[in-house]
Scaffold this motif. Structure first.
Motif, PDB file in Angstrom:
ATOM      1  N   LEU A   1       7.959   5.982 -18.001  1.00  0.00           N
ATOM      2  CA  LEU A   1       8.302   6.832 -16.862  1.00  0.00           C
ATOM      3  C   LEU A   1       8.324   8.313 -17.240  1.00  0.00           C
ATOM      4  O   LEU A   1       7.983   9.169 -16.435  1.00  0.00           O
ATOM      5  N   ARG A   2       8.715   8.609 -18.481  1.00  0.00           N
ATOM      6  CA  ARG A   2       8.804  10.011 -18.884  1.00  0.00           C
ATOM      7  C   ARG A   2       7.440  10.704 -18.881  1.00  0.00           C
ATOM      8  O   ARG A   2       7.349  11.921 -18.798  1.00  0.00           O
ATOM      9  N   TRP A   3       6.376   9.884 -19.005  1.00  0.00           N
ATOM     10  CA  TRP A   3       5.015  10.452 -19.014  1.00  0.00           C
ATOM     11  C   TRP A   3       4.317  10.335 -17.654  1.00  0.00           C
ATOM     12  O   TRP A   3       3.188  10.781 -17.501  1.00  0.00           O
ATOM     13  N   VAL A   4       4.992   9.680 -16.695  1.00  0.00           N
ATOM     14  CA  VAL A   4       4.385   9.503 -15.368  1.00  0.00           C
ATOM     15  C   VAL A   4       4.784  10.684 -14.489  1.00  0.00           C
ATOM     16  O   VAL A   4       5.974  10.935 -14.283  1.00  0.00           O
ATOM     17  N   PRO A   5       3.833  11.451 -13.975  1.00  0.00           N
ATOM     18  CA  PRO A   5       4.193  12.588 -13.118  1.00  0.00           C
ATOM     19  C   PRO A   5       4.837  12.121 -11.820  1.00  0.00           C
ATOM     20  O   PRO A   5       4.441  11.099 -11.251  1.00  0.00           O
ATOM     21  N   THR A   6       5.830  12.844 -11.383  1.00  0.00           N
ATOM     22  CA  THR A   6       6.483  12.503 -10.127  1.00  0.00           C
ATOM     23  C   THR A   6       5.520  12.741  -8.968  1.00  0.00           C
ATOM     24  O   THR A   6       4.968  13.840  -8.840  1.00  0.00           O
ATOM     25  N   PRO A   7       5.268  11.714  -8.139  1.00  0.00           N
ATOM     26  CA  PRO A   7       4.327  11.900  -7.024  1.00  0.00           C
ATOM     27  C   PRO A   7       4.876  12.883  -6.005  1.00  0.00           C
ATOM     28  O   PRO A   7       6.063  12.847  -5.675  1.00  0.00           O
ATOM     29  N   HIS A   8       4.022  13.743  -5.511  1.00  0.00           N
ATOM     30  CA  HIS A   8       4.419  14.731  -4.514  1.00  0.00           C
ATOM     31  C   HIS A   8       3.555  14.562  -3.265  1.00  0.00           C
ATOM     32  O   HIS A   8       2.423  14.083  -3.334  1.00  0.00           O
ATOM     33  N   GLY A   9       4.088  15.000  -2.150  1.00  0.00           N
ATOM     34  CA  GLY A   9       3.350  14.928  -0.905  1.00  0.00           C
ATOM     35  C   GLY A   9       3.412  13.538  -0.285  1.00  0.00           C
ATOM     36  O   GLY A   9       4.045  12.613  -0.805  1.00  0.00           O
ATOM     37  N   ARG A  10       2.704  13.389   0.813  1.00  0.00           N
ATOM     38  CA  ARG A  10       2.763  12.161   1.585  1.00  0.00           C
ATOM     39  C   ARG A  10       1.779  11.091   1.121  1.00  0.00           C
ATOM     40  O   ARG A  10       2.003   9.907   1.327  1.00  0.00           O
ATOM     41  N   PHE A  11       0.684  11.524   0.476  1.00  0.00           N
ATOM     42  CA  PHE A  11      -0.391  10.567   0.191  1.00  0.00           C
ATOM     43  C   PHE A  11       0.051   9.384  -0.680  1.00  0.00           C
ATOM     44  O   PHE A  11      -0.265   8.227  -0.344  1.00  0.00           O
ATOM     45  N   PRO A  12       0.770   9.586  -1.796  1.00  0.00           N
ATOM     46  CA  PRO A  12       1.194   8.430  -2.596  1.00  0.00           C
ATOM     47  C   PRO A  12       2.076   7.465  -1.808  1.00  0.00           C
ATOM     48  O   PRO A  12       1.964   6.237  -1.964  1.00  0.00           O
ATOM     49  N   ALA A  13       2.945   8.001  -0.947  1.00  0.00           N
ATOM     50  CA  ALA A  13       3.798   7.142  -0.133  1.00  0.00           C
ATOM     51  C   ALA A  13       2.982   6.360   0.886  1.00  0.00           C
ATOM     52  O   ALA A  13       3.259   5.182   1.154  1.00  0.00           O
ATOM     53  N   LEU A  14       1.963   7.005   1.452  1.00  0.00           N
ATOM     54  CA  LEU A  14       1.092   6.322   2.411  1.00  0.00           C
ATOM     55  C   LEU A  14       0.322   5.189   1.744  1.00  0.00           C
ATOM     56  O   LEU A  14       0.159   4.105   2.317  1.00  0.00           O
ATOM     57  N   VAL A  15      -0.150   5.425   0.518  1.00  0.00           N
ATOM     58  CA  VAL A  15      -0.861   4.381  -0.227  1.00  0.00           C
ATOM     59  C   VAL A  15       0.078   3.223  -0.538  1.00  0.00           C
ATOM     60  O   VAL A  15      -0.300   2.048  -0.404  1.00  0.00           O
ATOM     61  N   ALA A  16       1.315   3.524  -0.933  1.00  0.00           N
ATOM     62  CA  ALA A  16       2.295   2.477  -1.228  1.00  0.00           C
ATOM     63  C   ALA A  16       2.551   1.613  -0.001  1.00  0.00           C
ATOM     64  O   ALA A  16       2.681   0.382  -0.107  1.00  0.00           O
ATOM     65  N   GLY A  17       2.620   2.230   1.168  1.00  0.00           N
ATOM     66  CA  GLY A  17       2.829   1.468   2.395  1.00  0.00           C
ATOM     67  C   GLY A  17       1.667   0.541   2.701  1.00  0.00           C
ATOM     68  O   GLY A  17       1.868  -0.624   3.066  1.00  0.00           O
ATOM     69  N   ALA A  18       0.444   1.030   2.539  1.00  0.00           N
ATOM     70  CA  ALA A  18      -0.734   0.208   2.812  1.00  0.00           C
ATOM     71  C   ALA A  18      -0.821  -0.968   1.848  1.00  0.00           C
ATOM     72  O   ALA A  18      -1.097  -2.109   2.249  1.00  0.00           O
ATOM     73  N   VAL A  19      -0.578  -0.713   0.574  1.00  0.00           N
ATOM     74  CA  VAL A  19      -0.621  -1.788  -0.418  1.00  0.00           C
ATOM     75  C   VAL A  19       0.497  -2.798  -0.161  1.00  0.00           C
ATOM     76  O   VAL A  19       0.296  -4.017  -0.279  1.00  0.00           O
ATOM     77  N   GLY A  20       1.670  -2.302   0.207  1.00  0.00           N
ATOM     78  CA  GLY A  20       2.775  -3.200   0.521  1.00  0.00           C
ATOM     79  C   GLY A  20       2.465  -4.088   1.716  1.00  0.00           C
ATOM     80  O   GLY A  20       2.790  -5.279   1.711  1.00  0.00           O
ATOM     81  N   GLY A  21       1.837  -3.525   2.740  1.00  0.00           N
ATOM     82  CA  GLY A  21       1.458  -4.326   3.907  1.00  0.00           C
ATOM     83  C   GLY A  21       0.445  -5.392   3.557  1.00  0.00           C
ATOM     84  O   GLY A  21       0.515  -6.528   4.042  1.00  0.00           O
ATOM     85  N   PHE A  22      -0.507  -5.049   2.687  1.00  0.00           N
ATOM     86  CA  PHE A  22      -1.514  -6.011   2.243  1.00  0.00           C
ATOM     87  C   PHE A  22      -0.870  -7.152   1.456  1.00  0.00           C
ATOM     88  O   PHE A  22      -1.143  -8.333   1.701  1.00  0.00           O
ATOM     89  N   MET A  23       0.001  -6.798   0.519  1.00  0.00           N
ATOM     90  CA  MET A  23       0.665  -7.798  -0.306  1.00  0.00           C
ATOM     91  C   MET A  23       1.567  -8.700   0.523  1.00  0.00           C
ATOM     92  O   MET A  23       1.668  -9.902   0.280  1.00  0.00           O
ATOM     93  N   ASN A  24       2.235  -8.128   1.516  1.00  0.00           N
ATOM     94  CA  ASN A  24       3.146  -8.906   2.334  1.00  0.00           C
ATOM     95  C   ASN A  24       2.396  -9.954   3.148  1.00  0.00           C
ATOM     96  O   ASN A  24       2.838 -11.093   3.295  1.00  0.00           O
TER      97      ASN A  24
END
Length: 252
Positions: A120-143
């Motif tokens: 985690l210390r080397w993972v950049p903190t995601p900024h903006g809406r795009f990473p959250a939007l991708v997480a939602g789409a992937v979550g919907g697919f997995m669900n």
């Protein structure tokens, strides 16, 4: 009729109690615990569909008890794209064998979760809406595909350094949205049916939810936040492993 035996109902009750308790404590649990078990009891299609329905009701009940900690902006951002993943998930179920896809999805989730957990210390903190939007789409697919939306969203939440209480509470309305989309799309597209499911499954599931949520609420008062967070990550890893193994077994 699918799931008509007393043994099936008893196993379902125990599974739902445990899954709901873990979800109230850590933010997720019912889909991860019940998905594999109910799939074995009722079959891979109807089983996941039943889990989707139970998950919607369970998440709605937990939302009512944790609404003060929900981050509305996070919920609206992630939840807005869940339908973009839910529709392809239903089409995949209808069109092709999902075994190889589950192996790829489960493996990818485990790698991503390992990266954000141990590096985690080397993972950049995601900024903006795009990473959250991708997480939602992937979550919907997995669900839709496997009855498990939490691990995909957990990867983003961990990278974004969400506070555990906000994370656990905000997941619940996301589960409501994702589960409802999965159920509606599956029924509309013919990717699943509830017509052959034993009607006793619903009251048994509801009883299990009430007992599990009550027990989980008691645990949340005595279990430290860091322990609950570690449990959430462990359950997320379990979710990825379940999907990976399920697909691998199907390929054999």
């Amino acid at each position: 009729m699918v799931g008509a035996g007393a043994t099936v109902l008893a196993v379902l009750l125990v599974t739902v109690v445990f899954g709901c308790a873990m979800q109230r404590l850590s933010g997720m649990g019912l889909g991860l615990v019940a998905g594999p078990v109910v799939s074995l009891l009722l079959g891979p299609v109807e089983g996941i569909l039943v889990v989707n329905v139970l998950a919607v009701v369970n998440a709605a009940l937990i939302t009512a008890t944790t609404w003060r900690n929900i981050d509305l902006r996070k919920f609206l951002t992630v939840g807005s794209t869940m339908v973009l993943g839910a529709v392809p998930g239903a089409l995949v179920i209808r069109a092709i064998s999902t075994d190889l896809l589950q192996v790829l999805v489960g493996g990818t989730l485990l790698v991503a979760l390992a990266v954000v957990t141990f590096g985690l210390r080397w993972v950049p903190t995601p900024h903006g809406r795009f990473p959250a939007l991708v997480a939602g789409a992937v979550g919907g697919f997995m669900n839709t595909l496997a009855g498990i939306a939490g691990p995909a969203i957990t990867v983003y939440a961990q990278a974004a350094r969400w506070d555990h209480r906000i994370y656990a509470a905000t997941l619940q309305p996301l589960f409501v949205v994702g589960g409802a989309l999965s159920v509606i799309i599956k029924l509309v597209t013919g990717a699943g049916s509830l017509g052959v499911v034993n009607p006793w499954i619903w009251p048994v599931g509801l009883i299990g939810m009430v007992v599990g949520i009550a027990y989980g609420a008691r645990l949340s008062q005595v279990v430290p936040k860091d322990k609950a967070h570690a449990l959430a990550l462990a359950l997320a890893a379990l979710g990825g492993l379940v999907v990976l193994v399920r697909g691998g077994v199907g390929l054999l």
